[in-house]
Design an enzyme around this catalytic site. Structure first.
Site, PDB file in Angstrom:
ATOM      1  N   LYS A   1       0.811  -1.220   0.000  1.00 44.22           N
ATOM      2  CA  LYS A   1       0.000   0.000   0.000  1.00 44.22           C
ATOM      3  C   LYS A   1       0.843   1.269   0.000  1.00 44.22           C
ATOM      4  O   LYS A   1       0.402   2.298  -0.493  1.00 44.22           O
ATOM      5  CB  LYS A   1      -0.993   0.014   1.176  1.00 44.22           C
TER       6      LYS A   1
ATOM      7  N   GLU B   1       7.084  -6.086   8.138  1.00 42.50           N
ATOM      8  CA  GLU B   1       6.247  -5.566   7.037  1.00 42.50           C
ATOM      9  C   GLU B   1       6.539  -4.100   6.747  1.00 42.50           C
ATOM     10  O   GLU B   1       5.660  -3.250   6.868  1.00 42.50           O
ATOM     11  CB  GLU B   1       4.761  -5.675   7.416  1.00 42.50           C
TER      12      GLU B   1
ATOM     13  N   HIS C   1       1.771  -3.803  14.789  1.00 43.50           N
ATOM     14  CA  HIS C   1       2.321  -2.691  14.017  1.00 43.50           C
ATOM     15  C   HIS C   1       2.420  -1.513  14.977  1.00 43.50           C
ATOM     16  O   HIS C   1       1.408  -1.068  15.506  1.00 43.50           O
ATOM     17  CB  HIS C   1       1.417  -2.356  12.824  1.00 43.50           C
TER      18      HIS C   1
HETATM   19  C1  LIG Z   1       0.616   0.149   6.343  1.00 43.46           C
HETATM   20  C2  LIG Z   1       1.023  -1.144   6.935  1.00 43.46           C
HETATM   21  C3  LIG Z   1       2.372  -1.504   6.964  1.00 43.46           C
HETATM   22  C4  LIG Z   1       3.496  -0.594   6.511  1.00 43.46           C
HETATM   23  O1  LIG Z   1       3.745   0.378   7.448  1.00 43.46           O
HETATM   24  P1  LIG Z   1       4.971   1.412   7.299  1.00 43.46           P
HETATM   25  O2  LIG Z   1       4.814   2.291   8.458  1.00 43.46           O
HETATM   26  O3  LIG Z   1       4.823   2.090   5.992  1.00 43.46           O
HETATM   27  O4  LIG Z   1       6.229   0.609   7.367  1.00 43.46           O
HETATM   28  C5  LIG Z   1       2.700  -2.757   7.465  1.00 43.46           C
HETATM   29  N1  LIG Z   1       1.752  -3.601   7.919  1.00 43.46           N
HETATM   30  C6  LIG Z   1       0.442  -3.286   7.895  1.00 43.46           C
HETATM   31  C7  LIG Z   1      -0.542  -4.260   8.391  1.00 43.46           C
HETATM   32  C8  LIG Z   1       0.045  -2.043   7.415  1.00 43.46           C
HETATM   33  O5  LIG Z   1      -1.253  -1.723   7.422  1.00 43.46           O
END
Ligand SMILES: *Cc1c(COP(=O)(O)O)cnc(C)c1O
Length: 387
Positions: free
Chosen positions: A51, A254, A179
């Site tokens: 994304k 991620e 996250h």
């Molecule tokens: C948006 C998102 C990420 C990426 O996050 P960053 O802060 O850009 O590294 C990773 N995992 C999930 C589930 C997300 O929604």
């Protein structure tokens, strides 16, 4: 760490060749960013969060160097399927999935999922029976720019019951994820999350559940106007703690922003100037509905390099559309600019073009790959110097 930044000559030659607005993507920088994380977190599987920037050239390059992918929708899964990416390399990491997302996952063969609520269990059990699932845990983090825990994550005290219910529904309960929030500038939140997850792994073991995967999410930061975080130190610190708490567990991360954020430069130009209410205004050919959408959706403040000198005065920068919302920056200190002046916006690759629209008939800004156009641009520069 030095990140991708075009020189003034290159900006001019690129604008002459392709006109503006123009996004310039360095796939070498994508690789460097991936490797920096991979080297500081050895044996962690790196799932790129698509994304942040779904440009298929980024996805293809990461696939070529062994990356994995965090996808969140039917569209992202279909796109990766078309690029021939093995569904084993994808996790459908949206805690609340759509019906068509689950159908497409089944169809494409994606079999790893995250969830954070009871209502998701029956959905997954029906659409993707036996699917491998990770429970997302809520971790509060005041140091993140974008706090995703306001929307997602089960409370630690709900975790065991949710895991048991998922298991009873026939799902393959494999682990936990979290996250810490996006653009997180230190490792505290990760360490706190690791402690919580360790306790939950142990408590789950007592109930006969063998958790064996931990997904530490994204959040790794890029330089801002005022700070250049040391991501190598941060990643290696996190990794040390990960291995201390989870010596034998399979670990995933991620990252989105860190992989793509520094790999793109925007070239935009001044298309209008005026003085309104005693303040200097500049209109640019890219705006809030375009690449600068990150100002709204990502709470981001962008660096504008003008290659000019002079006294800086508070200025307003607006986009090209006819909507009065289309103002990116107010009171941003700027040297005097004129129509035709080129502006370089570095670190413009994450949550920018990904959320751009075509509102008011302005096309999305085209992206060229720096390593593909480099020779032609270099030749042009040499010609200019010779002449
Ligand atoms: C948006 C998102 C990420 C990426 O996050 P960053 O802060 O850009 O590294 C990773 N995992 C999930 C589930 C997300 O929604």
């Amino acid at each position: 760490m030095k990140y991708f930044r075009l020189s003034q000559d290159a900006v001019k030659a690129l604008a002459d060749t392709y006109s503006t607005p123009l996004l310039v993507l360095s796939l070498e920088q994508i690789e460097l960013n991936y490797h920096l994380l991979a080297e500081n977190m050895p044996d962690v599987k790196i799932y790129y969060a698509v994304k942040a920037n779904p440009d298929e050239r980024i996805v293809r390059r990461l696939n070529a160097i062994g990356g994995y992918f965090d996808v969140a929708s039917d569209g992202e899964m279909r796109m990766l399927q078309e690029l021939n990416i093995n569904p084993d390399r994808m996790v459908y990491a949206n805690p609340v999935k759509t019906g068509s997302g689950l159908n497409v996952a089944h169809d494409v063969g994606v079999h790893k999922f995250t969830f954070d609520s009871e209502s998701e269990i029956d959905k997954m059990a029906a659409a993707v029976p036996g699917g491998t699932v990770l429970l997302r845990i809520r971790v509060d983090n005041p140091h993140a720019l974008v706090d995703l825990n306001k929307k997602f994550g089960a409370l630690p005290e709900e975790a065991l019951e949710l895991l048991s219910k998922a298991q009873a529904a026939g799902l393959d309960v494999a682990g936990l994820c979290f996250h810490v929030g996006s653009q997180s500038t230190d490792d505290e939140a990760y360490l706190e999350a690791l402690k919580i997850c360790r306790q939950l792994f142990d408590a789950a073991a007592k109930r006969g559940m063998n958790l064996h995967i931990l997904d530490i999410g994204g959040g790794f930061p890029i330089p801002t106007l005022t700070e250049e975080p040391d991501v190598a130190a941060m990643a290696s610190g996190i990794y040390k703690a990960v291995r201390q708490f989870f010596p034998d567990t399979e670990i995933w991360a991620e990252p989105g922003r860190y992989i793509c954020g520094t790999a793109v430069n925007l070239i935009t130009q001044v298309i209008g100037t005026k003085v309104r209410n005693n303040q200097q205004w500049y209109f640019l050919d890219d705006g809030l509905y375009g690449t600068f959408s990150g100002v709204i959706f990502d709470h981001w403040d962008f660096e504008l390099e003008t290659f000019k000198t002079g006294k800086k005065v508070p200025s307003t920068f607006a986009g090209p559309s006819c909507d009065s919302l289309d103002i990116m920056f107010r009171d941003k200190p700027s040297v005097p600019l004129e129509i035709g002046d080129l502006i370089l916006v570095p670190n413009c690759g994450a949550y920018t073009s990904a959320s751009a629209t075509v509102f008011n008939g302005f096309a999305k800004t085209q992206t060229v790959v720096w390593e593909e156009v480099y020779e032609a641009i270099q030749a042009k520069l040499e010609l200019a110097t010779a002449g």
